[in-house]
Motif scaffolding. Structure first.
Motif, PDB file in Angstrom:
ATOM      1  N   LEU A   6       9.410  -2.461  -8.312  1.00  0.00           N
ATOM      2  CA  LEU A   6       8.094  -2.469  -7.894  1.00  0.00           C
ATOM      3  C   LEU A   6       7.371  -3.244  -9.246  1.00  0.00           C
ATOM      4  O   LEU A   6       7.211  -2.843 -10.065  1.00  0.00           O
ATOM      5  CB  LEU A   6       7.516  -1.299  -7.591  1.00  0.00           C
ATOM      6  N   TYR A   7       7.058  -4.396  -8.658  1.00  0.00           N
ATOM      7  CA  TYR A   7       6.145  -5.352  -9.638  1.00  0.00           C
ATOM      8  C   TYR A   7       4.728  -5.418  -9.182  1.00  0.00           C
ATOM      9  O   TYR A   7       4.326  -5.499  -7.941  1.00  0.00           O
ATOM     10  CB  TYR A   7       6.843  -6.601  -9.714  1.00  0.00           C
ATOM     11  N   SER A   8       3.755  -5.420 -10.020  1.00  0.00           N
ATOM     12  CA  SER A   8       2.279  -5.813  -9.563  1.00  0.00           C
ATOM     13  C   SER A   8       1.743  -6.653 -10.744  1.00  0.00           C
ATOM     14  O   SER A   8       1.903  -6.698 -11.849  1.00  0.00           O
ATOM     15  CB  SER A   8       1.851  -4.435  -9.920  1.00  0.00           C
ATOM     16  N   ARG A   9       0.551  -7.351 -10.300  1.00  0.00           N
ATOM     17  CA  ARG A   9      -0.378  -8.115 -11.192  1.00  0.00           C
ATOM     18  C   ARG A   9      -1.250  -7.107 -11.838  1.00  0.00           C
ATOM     19  O   ARG A   9      -1.854  -7.287 -12.917  1.00  0.00           O
ATOM     20  CB  ARG A   9      -1.089  -8.848 -10.222  1.00  0.00           C
ATOM     21  N   PHE A  10      -1.494  -6.026 -11.294  1.00  0.00           N
ATOM     22  CA  PHE A  10      -2.357  -4.793 -11.856  1.00  0.00           C
ATOM     23  C   PHE A  10      -1.720  -3.805 -12.396  1.00  0.00           C
ATOM     24  O   PHE A  10      -0.704  -3.421 -12.034  1.00  0.00           O
ATOM     25  CB  PHE A  10      -3.334  -4.722 -10.768  1.00  0.00           C
ATOM     26  N   PRO A  11      -2.454  -3.133 -13.266  1.00  0.00           N
ATOM     27  CA  PRO A  11      -1.659  -1.836 -13.904  1.00  0.00           C
ATOM     28  C   PRO A  11      -1.227  -0.880 -13.003  1.00  0.00           C
ATOM     29  O   PRO A  11      -1.708  -0.620 -11.859  1.00  0.00           O
ATOM     30  CB  PRO A  11      -2.636  -1.307 -14.913  1.00  0.00           C
ATOM     31  N   ILE A  12      -0.002  -0.169 -13.166  1.00  0.00           N
ATOM     32  CA  ILE A  12       0.630   0.640 -12.454  1.00  0.00           C
ATOM     33  C   ILE A  12       0.324   2.210 -13.270  1.00  0.00           C
ATOM     34  O   ILE A  12       0.902   2.353 -14.103  1.00  0.00           O
ATOM     35  CB  ILE A  12       1.911   0.513 -12.011  1.00  0.00           C
ATOM     36  N   THR A  13      -0.575   3.008 -12.305  1.00  0.00           N
ATOM     37  CA  THR A  13      -0.490   4.496 -12.661  1.00  0.00           C
ATOM     38  C   THR A  13       0.346   5.233 -12.081  1.00  0.00           C
ATOM     39  O   THR A  13       0.669   4.978 -10.961  1.00  0.00           O
ATOM     40  CB  THR A  13      -1.796   4.810 -12.623  1.00  0.00           C
ATOM     41  N   ASN A  14       0.726   6.440 -12.794  1.00  0.00           N
ATOM     42  CA  ASN A  14       1.730   7.396 -12.102  1.00  0.00           C
ATOM     43  C   ASN A  14       3.084   6.660 -11.768  1.00  0.00           C
ATOM     44  O   ASN A  14       3.266   6.858 -10.525  1.00  0.00           O
ATOM     45  CB  ASN A  14       0.850   8.046 -10.993  1.00  0.00           C
ATOM     46  N   PRO A  15       3.695   5.960 -12.460  1.00  0.00           N
ATOM     47  CA  PRO A  15       4.889   5.167 -12.010  1.00  0.00           C
ATOM     48  C   PRO A  15       5.837   6.165 -11.940  1.00  0.00           C
ATOM     49  O   PRO A  15       6.105   7.008 -12.633  1.00  0.00           O
ATOM     50  CB  PRO A  15       5.195   4.265 -12.907  1.00  0.00           C
ATOM     51  N   GLY A  16       6.854   5.750 -10.958  1.00  0.00           N
ATOM     52  CA  GLY A  16       8.163   6.672 -10.867  1.00  0.00           C
ATOM     53  C   GLY A  16       9.223   5.929  -9.969  1.00  0.00           C
ATOM     54  O   GLY A  16       8.772   4.980  -9.442  1.00  0.00           O
ATOM     55  N   VAL A  17      10.548   6.741 -10.143  1.00  0.00           N
ATOM     56  CA  VAL A  17      11.605   6.222  -9.092  1.00  0.00           C
ATOM     57  C   VAL A  17      12.155   7.548  -8.442  1.00  0.00           C
ATOM     58  O   VAL A  17      12.425   8.475  -9.304  1.00  0.00           O
ATOM     59  CB  VAL A  17      12.540   5.371  -9.832  1.00  0.00           C
ATOM     60  N   ARG A  18      12.130   7.587  -7.171  1.00  0.00           N
ATOM     61  CA  ARG A  18      12.474   8.866  -6.405  1.00  0.00           C
ATOM     62  C   ARG A  18      14.223   8.356  -5.734  1.00  0.00           C
ATOM     63  O   ARG A  18      14.049   7.253  -5.233  1.00  0.00           O
ATOM     64  CB  ARG A  18      11.872   9.522  -5.579  1.00  0.00           C
ATOM     65  N   ARG A  19      15.057   9.323  -5.735  1.00  0.00           N
ATOM     66  CA  ARG A  19      16.131   8.928  -5.108  1.00  0.00           C
ATOM     67  C   ARG A  19      16.221   9.696  -3.589  1.00  0.00           C
ATOM     68  O   ARG A  19      15.891  10.759  -3.814  1.00  0.00           O
ATOM     69  CB  ARG A  19      17.566   9.370  -5.885  1.00  0.00           C
ATOM     70  N   ASN A  20      16.301   8.964  -2.589  1.00  0.00           N
ATOM     71  CA  ASN A  20      16.264   9.462  -1.449  1.00  0.00           C
ATOM     72  C   ASN A  20      17.548  10.200  -0.754  1.00  0.00           C
ATOM     73  O   ASN A  20      18.405  10.058  -1.723  1.00  0.00           O
ATOM     74  CB  ASN A  20      15.814   8.391  -0.179  1.00  0.00           C
ATOM     75  N   GLY A  21      17.731  10.834   0.087  1.00  0.00           N
ATOM     76  CA  GLY A  21      18.718  11.744   0.650  1.00  0.00           C
ATOM     77  C   GLY A  21      19.963  10.756   0.651  1.00  0.00           C
ATOM     78  O   GLY A  21      21.149  11.151   0.485  1.00  0.00           O
ATOM     79  N   GLY A  22      19.913   9.463   1.271  1.00  0.00           N
ATOM     80  CA  GLY A  22      20.981   8.520   1.442  1.00  0.00           C
ATOM     81  C   GLY A  22      21.431   7.896   0.326  1.00  0.00           C
ATOM     82  O   GLY A  22      22.458   7.145   0.201  1.00  0.00           O
ATOM     83  N   GLY A  23      20.814   8.249  -1.151  1.00  0.00           N
ATOM     84  CA  GLY A  23      21.410   7.722  -2.401  1.00  0.00           C
ATOM     85  C   GLY A  23      20.577   6.428  -2.844  1.00  0.00           C
ATOM     86  O   GLY A  23      21.142   5.999  -3.706  1.00  0.00           O
ATOM     87  N   PHE A  24      19.566   5.958  -2.235  1.00  0.00           N
ATOM     88  CA  PHE A  24      18.588   4.946  -2.555  1.00  0.00           C
ATOM     89  C   PHE A  24      17.770   4.995  -3.473  1.00  0.00           C
ATOM     90  O   PHE A  24      17.024   6.127  -3.054  1.00  0.00           O
ATOM     91  CB  PHE A  24      18.341   4.003  -1.566  1.00  0.00           C
TER      92      PHE A  24
END
Length: 334
Positions: free
Chosen positions: A178-196
């Protein structure tokens, strides 16, 4: 001497056989579409039909043929059933090709978002960067986002346009960015049940309220054995929350508007941007690896109903089997 012939007898028999054969053929043309339309309206797709339902727009287009054939040969019952079938498909399909009268707020801050599946990171980075620049994209969601793809995007200058990011690059198909022109707060990455992976974060454009953005990538229904997992992934996608921040889900959902689990997700309080803008029949995936499959619409931008929807466009990306989707959204002023 008396000469007999069976011609007067066999000609009527042959005509009756031809009429019966044509009637049987006609019903074979009509009934599959009728059954398909009823299953679609009832959200009853199961087994192999889950995969086939992605091609419902093509079945809807074909349903014109039985109507013409039945009416041209004056088979009124078959014609009536075929006409009802066509009408049922029209109820489902026509709204996707027509812009909604209510697309949410027209005022506020304009935010252009884009989603692109990079096919194991092999999508052309220069084309992605060009589309970001040409369409004034402020938020970019990527699926099948690999470490190599991340490096090539940086080399192509993506960081100059979108300097903030929440990244979960991985080799294979599981990476997310996920890319943004504006600051990203509370960033994170979660793995769903399918493994993505699904990268997410909160973005607040200047003058607008904050929105939560997530790069969605549920499991694909590639075999009958994993259909339960496919449904679980779609059911686990974040629902719209009227009491919380507006949310934007965008990515490769591996499902179309003819799949009940995606419609249930949208029904929680989202708009499908392409559907609202009259671009809901634009194909975003296929043909796969140069194969004969016709394009289907499995990439979506889902915007909270509190957000407005403007124009939506779909773009070819060399090196990927998906087309990128760009949507114009309007975020209410802070």
């Amino acid at each position: 001497m008396t000469i007999t012939t069976d011609a007067p007898v066999t000609q009527p028999v042959r005509r009756r056989v031809r009429r019966v054969a044509w009637l049987v053929l006609l019903w074979l043309l009509v009934l599959p579409g009728t059954i398909w339309s009823l299953l679609r309206l009832g959200g009853l797709e199961r087994g192999l039909m889950v995969q086939l339902f992605a091609f419902t727009p093509y079945v809807a287009a074909w349903s014109v043929v039985p109507v013409i054939a039945a009416l041209a040969t004056r088979r009124w019952l078959a014609g009536a059933v075929a006409a009802v079938t066509l009408a049922l498909f029209a109820v489902v399909m026509l709204p996707r090709a027509l812009a909604d009268g209510d697309r949410g707020p027209r005022d506020g801050v304009t935010l252009h978002v884009m989603t692109s599946n990079m096919l194991f990171g092999n999508a052309d980075p220069a084309e992605i960067v060009r589309l970001v620049r040409a369409n004034d994209v402020s938020v970019l969601a990527l699926q099948e986002f690999s470490p190599g793809g991340q490096t090539r995007l940086a080399q192509a200058g993506l960081g100059e346009l979108l300097p903030y990011s929440s990244l979960g690059a991985e080799y294979g198909a599981s990476g997310s960015g996920l890319y943004s022109r504006f600051p990203i707060t509370n960033p994170g990455v979660r793995r769903n049940g399918g493994g993505f992976n699904q990268a997410y974060g909160t973005v607040q454009p200047p003058g607008a309220g904050a929105v939560v953005v997530e790069s969605a990538h549920p499991l694909a229904p590639y075999s009958i054995e994993i259909l339960g997992d496919w449904r679980d992934d779609l059911n686990a996608e974040p629902r719209a929350d009227p009491a919380g921040l507006p949310r934007i889900l965008l990515g490769d959902f591996n499902s179309t508007l003819d799949h009940a689990p995606l419609r249930d997700l949208i029904g929680s309080g989202y708009r499908d941007a392409a559907d609202a803008a009259g671009a809901g029949l634009a194909g975003t995936w296929g043909p796969y690896d140069g194969g004969p499959l016709p394009p289907v619409t499995i990439d979506h931008v889902l915007a909270d109903e509190r957000l407005g929807v403007g124009a939506v466009s779909v773009h070819e990306i060399p090196g990927s089997d998906h087309r990128a989707t760009v949507a114009e959204l309007r975020i209410p002023a802070a």
